[in-house]
Motif scaffolding. Structure first.
Motif, PDB file in Angstrom:
ATOM      1  N   ALA A 617      51.288  61.159  16.539  1.00  0.00           N
ATOM      2  CA  ALA A 617      51.240  62.482  16.681  1.00  0.00           C
ATOM      3  C   ALA A 617      49.356  62.569  16.751  1.00  0.00           C
ATOM      4  O   ALA A 617      48.957  62.401  15.543  1.00  0.00           O
ATOM      5  N   SER A 619      46.681  65.516  17.180  1.00  0.00           N
ATOM      6  CA  SER A 619      46.061  66.582  17.158  1.00  0.00           C
ATOM      7  C   SER A 619      44.137  66.911  17.591  1.00  0.00           C
ATOM      8  O   SER A 619      43.326  65.999  17.435  1.00  0.00           O
ATOM      9  N   ILE A 622      41.725  66.022  22.401  1.00  0.00           N
ATOM     10  CA  ILE A 622      42.129  64.813  23.644  1.00  0.00           C
ATOM     11  C   ILE A 622      41.188  64.171  24.351  1.00  0.00           C
ATOM     12  O   ILE A 622      41.227  64.868  24.931  1.00  0.00           O
ATOM     13  N   ASP A 660      51.335  71.757  28.499  1.00  0.00           N
ATOM     14  CA  ASP A 660      52.009  72.537  27.578  1.00  0.00           C
ATOM     15  C   ASP A 660      53.148  72.576  27.977  1.00  0.00           C
ATOM     16  O   ASP A 660      53.720  73.619  28.965  1.00  0.00           O
ATOM     17  N   THR A 682      46.479  73.632  19.614  1.00  0.00           N
ATOM     18  CA  THR A 682      47.872  73.843  19.204  1.00  0.00           C
ATOM     19  C   THR A 682      48.947  73.568  21.111  1.00  0.00           C
ATOM     20  O   THR A 682      48.688  74.530  21.732  1.00  0.00           O
ATOM     21  N   LEU A 683      49.784  72.535  21.009  1.00  0.00           N
ATOM     22  CA  LEU A 683      50.391  72.170  21.694  1.00  0.00           C
ATOM     23  C   LEU A 683      51.887  71.547  20.948  1.00  0.00           C
ATOM     24  O   LEU A 683      52.179  71.674  19.741  1.00  0.00           O
ATOM     25  N   PRO A 686      52.725  68.305  24.417  1.00  0.00           N
ATOM     26  CA  PRO A 686      52.456  67.569  25.208  1.00  0.00           C
ATOM     27  C   PRO A 686      52.049  66.835  26.265  1.00  0.00           C
ATOM     28  O   PRO A 686      53.226  65.947  26.009  1.00  0.00           O
ATOM     29  N   TRP A 709      52.605  65.916  19.239  1.00  0.00           N
ATOM     30  CA  TRP A 709      51.204  66.652  18.369  1.00  0.00           C
ATOM     31  C   TRP A 709      51.749  67.262  17.181  1.00  0.00           C
ATOM     32  O   TRP A 709      52.240  67.562  16.774  1.00  0.00           O
TER      33      TRP A 709
END
Length: 710
Positions: A617, A619, A622, A660, A682-683, A686, A709
């Motif tokens: 995952a 965070s 990106i 998202d 925050t996703l 995604p 995520w």
């Protein structure tokens, strides 16, 4: 390529000629090929056929094709002088060419732009009649698929008075030859070969005997010629027993060890469908494990015409070669007089601990008046051992009888790539293409093993269908497990393979709508390794059972230039020995042209925070990176996704988006570099999407990469 000009672009070339094939008469001519392309197929003899393939070499944009009338003359005893030939040569004394099978091409169109005739090959067969034109001996079993029954061929070599030994039929043991013919017919063990008499009759007979695993011998009671096949056709309890009671002298006993055996056999056969020599390879895995190495031998069997029979014969030869067998030489009394070459017997010898071991006679000396002893040389019979042979599963080309045309079960019509247009058009023709050019291509898997190829016909709207090219059937297989986006060099298990011996490494295949490059193929373990998402495609997920079409060098490329925006209807017409599929019986396929060949390639080597298709995952920020691609430069080899920058093509930019679920969170357009960072925190669901743009035209496909995520 001419566009409205009255300038002469080339000339059509016509020629009349006569081709002599072989001794006649024969059953039929079945195929006529120019430059490895089938111009006509069917079954014809003592008739005139029409060949209509004006686009065989690319049509008017390239070197034209072939068309015209062809008389096929068997050379039978009643054949008369051909009026066309006599008229052209102006001589009444032209012979009738009896006894020779000939083809007469009459004012035949054979090329455009090029005055040199393409190499020609003619496929013919004779199984049902003898050299005099009479029905073949034991006609019911004379033909096996498209081949001759080897028992019939050997008998004819002995008895034919034109080119054989000319022996009287009364010298042939008819019962043994009929029994052998029945067995070979049931086994599907046919023989096809062009005999040019450069080898002796004895050599040719021996070549056939090696293929069928048989021996020729003289019946000791009648003096007639017999044929004996080496088969598991006996009951051990019924065999003659030889022991100390029958043996005058036990002259030798030898047993081979594992180190004397072979554990791999490569058999080279001549494939009828492609007119090429091909191998099948079989392995004894248990023997390889015992010896700790691979010991191979190669066998040449040009009389075998299909992979199915080649596999069977190779497996048989491997079983003998991979088994450590003992050999004996015995000097016996006359109690064994009934045995002959190829027969089996039980042998026991207390001193060596041998009890009822089955041996087969390889050679036998029946003695003389002064010495009545019979000397037997024999080898332990392999049929006494359990089978432990594994073979390379190369697919069947066998046909039990000539097939009628049917539609292909697996077939596709699609828009050709830029790569296809480069390799199917000359540089001059490619330079003349319009601004919105598009081409149609098609592929199909062979419906039955004896089919030859297929024709493509197309139309737009309600227009009549017209010939649009031809292609060869492509190999195929399915993937056994689902494939994700991740590009890996790991072997992929495949199943339902067909004609996989024709797959070449370095060529591309179609997997759903993704193009992949073949990097390795293992026919023994049924695996293939692929470079995913080559040319103008990107890696996508595939379900288990997705079909691979190995289309490179096998697809049909439509010779007609089209434009983007057209919707083209197409039909694929397979050609069988008994004709071509009727247009009305073919399914209508549709392809909407989008100008695929003019679209920029999507970028490659896509990574998120340094990982391609990250499993862990992500965070925070990106960073998406990629490498340039250039369709104009990528015409030498198939570039893998992992390769670095190529190009880019002039005017290309990139659009990268972060979603998202269905919500677009952020998008960057007009990027000319190879990186972009999204600073989101925050996703829930995604994914990143990335494609190339040039002159307002998007790449053919878009990278869609989902990730976790944290």
């Amino acid at each position: 390529m001419s566009k409205g000009s009255s300038t002469i672009a080339g000339y059509y070339y016509y020629l009349g000629w006569q081709a002599a094939l072989c001794h006649g008469p024969i059953d039929a001519v079945t195929r006529i090929v120019f430059a490895d392309r089938t111009a006509w197929s069917g079954a014809a003899m003592d008739t005139e056929i029409a060949i209509d393939q004006p686009g065989l070499f690319g049509g008017e944009s390239k070197e034209g094709g072939v068309s015209g009338q062809v008389s096929i003359l068997s050379g039978k005893a009643t054949q008369t002088q051909d009026s066309y030939l006599a008229g052209v040569l102006g001589e009444a004394s032209i012979p009738a060419f009896r006894g020779v099978c000939t083809l007469l091409f009459k004012s035949f169109y054979y090329a455009l732009h090029n005055p040199y005739m393409k190499a020609m090959a003619i496929q013919a067969q004779r199984t049902n009649i003898d050299s005099q034109g009479a029905p073949m001996w034991y006609l019911a079993k004379a033909r096996i698929g498209d081949d001759m029954n080897p028992a019939h061929g050997i008998r004819e070599l002995y008895t034919d008075r034109n080119w054989g030994m000319g022996l009287a039929a009364s010298l042939i043991d008819e019962a043994s030859f009929m029994a052998a013919a029945d067995t070979l017919y049931n086994e599907g063990n046919g023989f096809s070969l062009i005999w040019e008499q450069a080898q002796s009759i004895d050599d040719l007979i021996n070549m056939v005997l090696v293929q069928i695993d048989g021996v020729i011998r003289t019946d000791i009671a009648t003096g007639k010629i017999q044929i004996k096949l080496v088969r598991d056709d006996y009951s051990v309890n019924d065999l003659l027993s030889i022991s100390e009671n029958n043996v005058i002298a036990f002259e030798s006993f030898q047993r081979s060890g594992w180190e004397d055996t072979i554990n791999e056999v490569a058999l080279i056969y001549h494939d009828e469908g492609t007119d090429q020599d091909k191998p099948v390879i079989v392995h004894d895995i248990g023997n390889q494990q015992i010896q700790g190495r691979r010991i191979s031998k190669t066998l040449q069997m040009p009389g075998i015409s299909n992979a199915t029979l080649a596999q069977k014969v190779a497996q048989r030869e491997l079983r003998v070669s991979s088994t450590p067998l003992s050999a004996i030489r015995l000097k016996c009394n006359r109690t064994v007089w009934g045995l002959n070459k190829g027969d089996v017997f039980k042998f026991s010898w207390n001193k060596y601990g041998i009890a009822d071991v089955v041996y087969r006679i390889g050679d036998i000396d029946f003695g003389t008046i002064n010495d009545s002893a019979i000397i037997i040389t024999a080898v332990e019979d392999v049929f006494a051992f359990p089978a432990s042979v594994y073979y390379t599963p190369i697919d069947s080309l066998w046909a039990d009888s000539p097939s009628a045309p049917v539609a292909a079960t697996y077939q596709r019509v699609y828009e050709a790539t830029y790569w296809d247009s480069v390799f199917n058009l000359s540089a001059a023709d490619h330079a003349q293409l319009g601004a919105n050019f598009a081409f149609v291509a098609a592929c199909a898997v062979k419906p039955k093993s004896d089919f030859f190829g297929f024709d493509l016909q197309t139309r737009v709207g309600a227009a009549a269908y017209a010939p649009a090219g031809s292609g060869q059937f492509c190999p195929t297989a399915t993937v056994t497990a689902a494939l994700g986006l991740a590009v890996s060099n790991a072997a992929i298990a495949i199943a339902n393979g067909y004609n996989l011996d024709q797959v070449a490494v370095g060529r591309y295949a179609l997997l759903d709508d993704e193009l992949v490059a073949v990097t390795t193929i293992d026919l023994v373990n049924s695996t293939v390794s692929l470079d995913r998402g080559v040319l103008d495609t990107v890696p996508v997920a595939h379900a288990a059972g997705a079909r691979l079409y190995f289309i490179d060098d096998h697809q049909a490329f439509e010779t007609l230039e089209r434009i983007s925006g057209e919707t083209v209807n197409a039909k694929i017409l397979p050609t069988a020995p008994l004709g071509k599929l009727d247009l009305a019986d073919a399914a209508e396929l549709t392809v909407s042209l989008t100008g695929r060949a003019q679209k920029p390639y999507a970028p490659g080597n896509v990574k998120l925070n340094g990982d391609a298709y990250p499993a862990a995952a992500l965070s925070g920020a990106i960073t998406v990176t990629w490498s340039h691609r250039d369709r104009l430069q990528q015409t030498a080899s198939l570039v893998p996704q992992s390769a670095g920058n190529i190009g880019p093509e002039s005017g290309v930019s990139y659009t990268v988006s972060l979603y998202d679920g269905a919500t677009l969170k952020e998008q960057a357009t007009g990027l000319t570099g190879t990186t972009h960072t999204f600073a989101l925190f925050t996703l829930t669901d995604p994914r990143v999407e990335l494609f190339a743009v040039r002159d307002g035209i998007n790449s053919h496909q878009t990278h869609v990469i989902g990730f976790g995520w944290a």
